[in-house]
Design a protein around this motif. Structure first.
Motif, PDB file in Angstrom:
ATOM      1  N   ARG A  17       0.855  -1.199   0.000  1.00 17.49           N
ATOM      2  CA  ARG A  17       0.000   0.000   0.000  1.00 17.49           C
ATOM      3  C   ARG A  17       0.889   1.246   0.000  1.00 17.49           C
ATOM      4  O   ARG A  17       0.759   2.141   0.850  1.00 17.49           O
ATOM      5  N   PRO A  19       1.254   4.204  -1.437  1.00 17.12           N
ATOM      6  CA  PRO A  19       0.813   5.595  -1.255  1.00 17.12           C
ATOM      7  C   PRO A  19       0.336   5.910   0.163  1.00 17.12           C
ATOM      8  O   PRO A  19       0.461   7.046   0.620  1.00 17.12           O
ATOM      9  N   LEU A  22       2.301   7.895   2.908  1.00 14.26           N
ATOM     10  CA  LEU A  22       2.340   9.348   3.052  1.00 14.26           C
ATOM     11  C   LEU A  22       1.621   9.808   4.319  1.00 14.26           C
ATOM     12  O   LEU A  22       1.808  10.940   4.759  1.00 14.26           O
ATOM     13  N   ARG A 264      -6.682   9.084   5.416  1.00 13.54           N
ATOM     14  CA  ARG A 264      -6.166  10.375   4.945  1.00 13.54           C
ATOM     15  C   ARG A 264      -6.287  11.453   6.021  1.00 13.54           C
ATOM     16  O   ARG A 264      -5.488  12.395   6.070  1.00 13.54           O
ATOM     17  N   SER A 289       1.064  17.621   1.487  1.00 15.32           N
ATOM     18  CA  SER A 289       1.240  16.286   0.911  1.00 15.32           C
ATOM     19  C   SER A 289      -0.089  15.541   0.783  1.00 15.32           C
ATOM     20  O   SER A 289      -0.159  14.528   0.078  1.00 15.32           O
ATOM     21  N   GLY A 293      -1.182  12.412  -1.704  1.00 12.80           N
ATOM     22  CA  GLY A 293      -1.558  11.102  -1.179  1.00 12.80           C
ATOM     23  C   GLY A 293      -2.933  10.668  -1.628  1.00 12.80           C
ATOM     24  O   GLY A 293      -3.144   9.501  -1.983  1.00 12.80           O
ATOM     25  N   ALA A 296      -2.743   9.502  -5.189  1.00 12.75           N
ATOM     26  CA  ALA A 296      -2.054   8.209  -5.289  1.00 12.75           C
ATOM     27  C   ALA A 296      -2.924   7.074  -4.790  1.00 12.75           C
ATOM     28  O   ALA A 296      -2.916   5.965  -5.344  1.00 12.75           O
ATOM     29  N   MET A 297      -3.724   7.334  -3.745  1.00 17.83           N
ATOM     30  CA  MET A 297      -4.579   6.286  -3.192  1.00 17.83           C
ATOM     31  C   MET A 297      -5.750   5.938  -4.103  1.00 17.83           C
ATOM     32  O   MET A 297      -6.373   4.893  -3.943  1.00 17.83           O
ATOM     33  N   ALA A 302      -5.485   2.089  -0.308  1.00 12.35           N
ATOM     34  CA  ALA A 302      -4.813   2.194   0.975  1.00 12.35           C
ATOM     35  C   ALA A 302      -5.330   1.183   1.986  1.00 12.35           C
ATOM     36  O   ALA A 302      -4.790   1.083   3.089  1.00 12.35           O
TER      37      ALA A 302
END
Length: 303
Positions: A17, A19, A22, A264, A289, A293, A296-297, A302
């Motif tokens: 996982r 991403p 982050l 997140r 960031s 993230g 990317a997720m 995730a």
């Protein structure tokens, strides 16, 4: 051959996982900031150690759950045949050793010892049954220990200074973990309500730090207080909104979305702790960031 290498790296990224990592460095940064950066410049190594241990836990989780995933999530790397089970276990073991070693480099023997305890909690969670309150508490302890890892070079005074942010991150993680149990078959409105209550308590306690402790407010400065409160509001709105949806409709899809929002949501919660410790610039950098993230997720799950 080139395509095979790219595919292999993508499969490994999905296994750990990648991403989601982050959301991890902020734990140790919040702990280190709360304790006054006891490891000095070497504190930058501790987020690396934390990330290694997080990735180790993800790989070990999929190794331990490979038979269940073959039924419920056959698309995952191990049951789909893209990553052999022995490779996943080797990745988990290697990253665990690397994480403890890097922690030792960053914070000395105390940090290595804290990382070893954290690694033991990660392995205990992954290898034990993942049902019931003990499992939820074990997972929560891993994120709390992650915050304490950042403060560990400062010994007991550092750990005491980081105790509150560690407890808040752990409480948030407990709620997200309990909710995530419904990602495949759906959850329950009662669990969702409990998660909403936990998130509200965490948000309220984070905001109350500036209201009830004037000395901390002076240390953070007006910009630090404003940044911390803004990040706390971001955390509350984003996580509570998703969790309230699961109260109304605790189906698997809604639970998965709320779980992702909870993961997140760690970033603004960590940022609020950084700002409260007098480092609003670092807090806002961490917050920046979050969109990366989130994007990317959407490509690599995730959860």
């Amino acid at each position: 051959m080139g395509d095979g290498v790219v595919t292999s790296l993508r499969d490994l990224a999905e296994l750990v996982r990648a991403p989601a990592a982050l959301t991890v460095p902020g734990d140790t940064l919040a702990g280190a900031a709360s304790a006054g950066w006891p490891a000095g410049p070497r504190s930058v190594a501790l987020p690396v150690a934390s990330t290694c241990l997080y990735w180790a836990g993800m790989a070990l989780n999929d190794w331990a759950d490979r038979r269940l995933d073959a039924v419920e999530r056959p698309e995952r790397p191990i049951p789909s045949g893209r990553v052999p089970a022995r490779t996943a276990l080797a990745v988990a073991a290697g990253l665990t050793v690397a994480g403890v070693a890097v922690a030792g480099v960053g914070g000395g023997r105390r940090s290595a010892a804290t990382a070893a305890v954290l690694a033991a909690a990660v392995w205990a969670y992954d290898l034990a049954p993942k049902e019931g309150p003990v499992s939820v508490a074990t997972m929560a302890s891993t994120r709390g220990l992650d915050v304490l890892l950042g403060a560990s070079a400062g010994g007991l005074p550092g750990l005491r200074a980081a105790a509150l942010p560690a407890a808040l991150v752990a409480a948030h993680t407990a709620g997200v973990t309990a909710l995530s149990r419904g990602e495949v078959h759906g959850g329950s409105s009662d669990v969702a309500r409990a998660c909403v209550a936990a998130t509200a308590v965490v948000a309220g306690a984070t905001a109350a730090r500036h209201v009830s402790v004037t000395g901390r407010a002076r240390a953070a400065g007006p910009f630090g207080v404003a940044a911390s409160l803004a990040l706390t509001g971001w955390y509350a709105v984003s996580v509570l909104g998703a969790q309230l949806s699961t109260v109304r409709s605790p189906d698997a899809g809604t639970v998965r979305r709320a779980t992702g929002a909870g993961i997140r949501g760690l970033v603004p919660l960590q940022g609020a702790a950084l700002a409260a410790a007098g480092h609003p610039g670092a807090a806002l950098g961490l917050a920046a960031s979050a969109p990366v993230g989130a994007a990317a997720m959407r490509r690599v799950s995730a959860t």
